[in-house]
Scaffold this active site. Structure first.
Site, PDB file in Angstrom:
ATOM      1  CD1 TRP A 143      -2.319  -1.842   0.056  1.00 19.89           C
ATOM      2  CD2 TRP A 143      -3.287  -0.973   1.884  1.00 19.89           C
ATOM      3  NE1 TRP A 143      -3.525  -2.475   0.235  1.00 19.89           N
ATOM      4  CE2 TRP A 143      -4.136  -1.973   1.349  1.00 19.89           C
ATOM      5  CE3 TRP A 143      -3.679  -0.309   3.035  1.00 19.89           C
ATOM      6  CZ2 TRP A 143      -5.365  -2.291   1.937  1.00 19.89           C
ATOM      7  CZ3 TRP A 143      -4.894  -0.624   3.624  1.00 19.89           C
ATOM      8  CH2 TRP A 143      -5.729  -1.608   3.077  1.00 19.89           C
ATOM      9  CE  LYS A 144       4.105   1.479  -4.447  1.00 20.02           C
ATOM     10  NZ  LYS A 144       4.788   1.926  -5.636  1.00 20.02           N
ATOM     11  CG  HIS A 164       9.629  -0.997  -2.809  1.00 25.78           C
ATOM     12  ND1 HIS A 164       9.635   0.206  -3.485  1.00 25.78           N
ATOM     13  CD2 HIS A 164       8.567  -1.697  -3.290  1.00 25.78           C
ATOM     14  CE1 HIS A 164       8.607   0.228  -4.328  1.00 25.78           C
ATOM     15  NE2 HIS A 164       7.947  -0.916  -4.227  1.00 25.78           N
ATOM     16  N   GLY A 169       1.351  -2.762  -6.246  1.00 30.78           N
ATOM     17  CA  GLY A 169       1.221  -1.457  -5.601  1.00 30.78           C
ATOM     18  C   GLY A 169      -0.169  -0.883  -5.838  1.00 30.78           C
ATOM     19  N   GLY A 170      -0.287  -0.056  -6.868  1.00 26.60           N
ATOM     20  CA  GLY A 170      -1.536   0.667  -7.124  1.00 26.60           C
ATOM     21  C   GLY A 170      -2.785  -0.201  -7.095  1.00 26.60           C
TER      22      GLY A 170
HETATM   23  C1  PEP Z   1       5.397  -1.707  -6.067  1.00 29.03           C
HETATM   24  O1  PEP Z   1       5.422  -0.628  -5.526  1.00 29.03           O
HETATM   25  O2  PEP Z   1       6.007  -2.654  -5.564  1.00 29.03           O
HETATM   26  C2  PEP Z   1       4.638  -1.837  -7.315  1.00 29.03           C
HETATM   27  C3  PEP Z   1       4.819  -2.917  -8.034  1.00 29.03           C
HETATM   28  O3  PEP Z   1       3.809  -0.808  -7.656  1.00 29.03           O
HETATM   29  P1  PEP Z   1       2.779  -0.775  -8.904  1.00 29.03           P
HETATM   30  O4  PEP Z   1       2.034  -2.079  -8.893  1.00 29.03           O
HETATM   31  O5  PEP Z   1       1.904   0.394  -8.623  1.00 29.03           O
HETATM   32  O6  PEP Z   1       3.602  -0.624 -10.122  1.00 29.03           O
END
Ligand code: PEP
Length: 249
Positions: A10-11, A94, A232-233
């Site tokens: 989720w960051k 990360h 992520g998103g």
């Molecule tokens: C991440 O932050 O590990 C990632 C893969 O982000 P996203 O899926 O948004 O590219």
């Protein structure tokens, strides 16, 4: 057979309400085959997530940890604290930590060791930048990042590890690696691991990360050496994340 792992990072996003939504949605989820699923919310939501995720397939993850067990490190959180709150997985290395907080390969290694010491399962994130890919250095960069950690662990420690290959140019950009590009790197990582621990290489879970979503997950997850995703998103949208988990199961 490696059990797939789908991890949601989720960051610095999410809310107490989103934690509740995930708890409710995943309480009734049906998967056709077993999948491990983990959510990595920001630190303040860990305790609420532990309650909301009880009785669901959702495990708890953290996004980073400090290598020290305790001490004068304002703003930091130790592995012991995470373990006390029921955390099972923790990200290390990360690309946002490497780039924005200048974490070196050595500091990533220290975090992995700190996690292993308290029984947390590290998800080691590796990946090349666009400049490195364009310069033909992708594999060298990724295997250096993997080797700096994996080659120095004891066999028992290696078995606790998951590796997430996340090309930096694909993270949060909507630009996904092609299934062939992702598979090629996964095969290189597994091949590298096999060069000094072939038993582990077969069992090691390799995740793809970088704009994985409900539409492209199935094709990526169908690749021979891709055992799951770090998302992520799309992990902030409960229906999309659920669909990705269903693509893996
Ligand atoms: C991440 O932050 O590990 C990632 C893969 O982000 P996203 O899926 O948004 O590219």
């Amino acid at each position: 057979m490696r059990k797939p792992l789908i991890a949601g990072n989720w960051k610095m996003n999410g809310s107490a309400e989103l934690i509740e939504t995930f708890g409710r949605t995943f309480a009734g989820i049906e998967l056709s085959s077993p999948v491990d699923v983990v959510i990595h919310p920001p630190f303040p939501y860990l305790d609420a997530a532990r309650s909301a995720f009880a009785g669901t397939p959702l495990a708890l993850g953290a996004q980073t940890l400090n290598p020290l067990p305790s001490g004068a490190r304002t703003g930091e959180v130790s592995g012991e604290m995470l373990a006390e709150f029921g955390v099972e997985y923790v990200l290390a290395g990360h690309s946002e930590r490497r780039q924005l907080y200048h974490e070196s390969d050595e500091q990533v290694y220290e975090r992995v060791i700190a996690a292993l010491t308290v029984g947390l399962k590290p998800i080691l994130c590796v990946g090349e930048t666009l400049e490195e890919r364009d310069a033909g250095q992708s594999e060298d960069v990724v295997l250096r990042q993997v080797g700096h950690v994996m080659a120095r662990l004891e066999p028992g420690q290696r078995r606790m590890m998951t590796i997430a290959y996340e090309p930096v140019w694909a993270i949060g950009t909507g630009r996904t690696a092609t299934p062939e590009q992702a598979q090629q790197m996964m095969a290189a990582i597994r091949g590298y691991q096999a060069s000094f621990d072939s038993a582990l290489a077969d069992a090691l879970r390799l995740l793809y990360g970088g704009s994985m979503n409900a539409s492209n997950a199935r094709e990526l997850l169908a690749q021979e050496d891709i055992d799951g995703g770090l998302i992520g998103g799309a992990s902030l949208k409960v229906d999309d994340f659920k669909a990705i988990c269903q693509s893996a199961g």
